[in-house]
Design a protein around this motif. Structure first.
Motif, PDB file in Angstrom:
ATOM      1  N   HIS A   1       0.636  -1.090  -0.164  1.00 24.63           N
ATOM      2  CA  HIS A   1      -0.082  -0.090  -0.051  1.00 24.63           C
ATOM      3  C   HIS A   1       0.850   1.207  -0.056  1.00 24.63           C
ATOM      4  CE1 HIS A   1      -2.893   3.020   1.175  1.00 24.63           C
ATOM      5  NE2 HIS A   1      -2.130   3.235   2.043  1.00 24.63           N
ATOM      6  N   ASN A   2       1.880   1.300   0.697  1.00 24.95           N
ATOM      7  CA  ASN A   2       2.784   2.506   0.859  1.00 24.95           C
ATOM      8  C   ASN A   2       3.672   2.624  -0.510  1.00 24.95           C
ATOM      9  OD1 ASN A   2       1.970   2.686   3.469  1.00 24.95           O
ATOM     10  ND2 ASN A   2       3.885   1.817   4.338  1.00 24.95           N
TER      11      ASN A   2
ATOM     12  N   THR B   1       1.074   4.019  -2.976  1.00 19.90           N
ATOM     13  CA  THR B   1       0.681   5.375  -2.615  1.00 19.90           C
ATOM     14  C   THR B   1       1.724   6.371  -3.239  1.00 19.90           C
ATOM     15  OG1 THR B   1      -0.746   4.755  -0.844  1.00 19.90           O
ATOM     16  CG2 THR B   1      -0.281   6.953  -0.860  1.00 19.90           C
TER      17      THR B   1
ATOM     18  N   TRP C   1       2.204  11.298   8.027  1.00 22.44           N
ATOM     19  CA  TRP C   1       1.800  10.456   6.791  1.00 22.44           C
ATOM     20  C   TRP C   1       0.347   9.731   7.028  1.00 22.44           C
ATOM     21  CZ3 TRP C   1       7.041   8.491   5.422  1.00 22.44           C
ATOM     22  CH2 TRP C   1       7.750   9.662   4.723  1.00 22.44           C
TER      23      TRP C   1
ATOM     24  N   GLN D   1      -1.901   9.021   4.961  1.00 22.59           N
ATOM     25  CA  GLN D   1      -2.198   8.021   3.864  1.00 22.59           C
ATOM     26  C   GLN D   1      -1.488   6.748   3.658  1.00 22.59           C
ATOM     27  OE1 GLN D   1      -0.151  10.778   3.938  1.00 22.59           O
ATOM     28  NE2 GLN D   1       0.778  11.108   2.188  1.00 22.59           N
TER      29      GLN D   1
END
Length: 370
Positions: A30-31, A34, A258, A260
């Motif tokens: 995911h990171n 993103t 962060w 997100q």
């Protein structure tokens, strides 16, 4: 060197011995998606700072995710040598290389891969130039601008121009551009203060580039080690690359900046003692988590606070809301405050998905201080 005790694929994570460094693949992916998707569309590109995890396998995953300059950054020559041995071909050493022994190693490495180094003083240039001339190679050099604590670097005006001119006068060196280190921050740093300093630094970079170009000096690379405001840094006029690394695994220090992203790395620890009500001891101390910049956080259960670490033990305070009751032999998850000092304590990291082991990755560049 510690080696992982073989575990069949699919073994539950709870069966790992402790303390263990564990990376959750879903969060890591995911990171990467993103941040790298952002950089694929941004004017500047990403140069992953891999000193934060020291893991070549993870570095290659970062490079494969796109949006990068196809190169990495490290903090020491020893780390550069390890990542070069694992196939990284474009490496920036974001630190000074000064001694004769290191300069010989640097020049030898520059014959194998594309190496860029930083410098902030004319004496460094002379030493690098002589070493490069002796080995008949040319070294790419970035002029480093100072951070607010003035621990190193040049001012963005006359000093930076003078350094670039000095590089141009040395035939064994090539002026590549300018670089700024991350804004210094610790556990007490207020977010607003960090963001203000980061914006000042980005302005200094812009001023330095203007000063250099006004002096007739072309600037190929404008590099900033800005992990906090990576989006703003990547959109700043003139910036060509952003050195960031903590985004991949995300520690407790950077998590508030962060939202997100997801914490992907934790230390699995076992409760070894319940000496009194409201107190628990686990087996993950300073040698397993690190404590230089802040205490780790318990993430697997609410109502538990880390109060201190000795060399081999972690001390936890339990309040009445800690449910279920914490018992000896129970396993807990700790989120390190600073992953750079935590990963350096391990020879390998376990890689898991949805609570089951998939593989392990060597932390091959750990301990490479020289």
């Amino acid at each position: 060197m510690e080696r992982p005790i073989f575990k069949p694929l699919g073994t539950p994570t709870d069966e790992l011995d402790t303390p263990s460094l564990v990376v959750e693949l879903d969060a890591l992916e995911h990171n990467l998606n993103t941040v790298h998707t952002f950089f694929q569309q941004a004017p500047a590109k990403l140069r992953p700072m891999v000193s934060t995890h020291c893991c070549p396998t993870l570095a290659h995953k970062q490079l494969a995710a796109g949006g990068t300059v196809d190169g990495i950054a490290v903090m020491t020559l020893g780390q550069a040598e390890v990542f070069a041995a694992y196939g990284c071909r474009d490496i920036t050493i974001a630190n000074s290389v000064v001694t004769s022994a290191k300069l010989r190693r640097l020049c030898a490495l520059a014959r194998q891969v594309d190496i860029t180094v930083v410098a902030d003083h004319p004496t460094q240039l002379q030493r690098m130039a002589q070493a490069a001339q002796d080995q008949t190679i040319s070294l790419r050099v970035l002029v480093q601008l100072y951070a607010d604590d003035r621990q190193s670097g040049n001012t963005p005006g006359a000093e930076a121009v003078a350094m670039a001119q000095a590089i141009q006068q040395l035939p064994s060196l090539t002026f590549a551009g300018i670089s700024a280190a991350p804004v210094p921050m610790d556990a007490s740093s207020a977010r607003a203060d960090v963001e203000s300093m980061a914006r000042q630094q980005l302005q200094q970079l812009a001023e330095a580039r203007v000063a250099l170009e006004s002096a007739g000096i072309g600037v190929q690379v404008v590099s900033v080690g800005e992990t906090t405001l990576y989006e703003e840094a990547a959109r700043t006029d003139g910036v060509t690359e952003v050195m960031a690394g903590m985004y991949a695994l995300l520690d407790a220090h950077y998590a508030p900046y962060w939202p997100q992203l997801q914490p992907a790395a934790h230390v699995l620890t076992t409760v070894t003692s319940r000496p009194e009500p409201g107190l628990a001891i686990t087996d993950a101390g300073q040698k397993a988590v690190g404590i230089d910049l802040g205490l780790p956080q318990v993430t697997s259960q609410s109502g538990i606070e880390t109060t201190g670490l000795s060399a081999e033990h972690c001390r936890l305070r339990l309040d009445a809301s800690a449910q279920p009751a914490v018992s000896t032999g129970q396993k807990l998850w700790l989120r390190p405050w600073d992953l750079g000092t935590c990963t350096n304590l391990y020879d390998f990291m376990w890689v898991v998905r949805q609570g089951k082991i998939e593989t392990s990755w060597p932390v091959a560049a750990r301990g490479q201080y020289r």
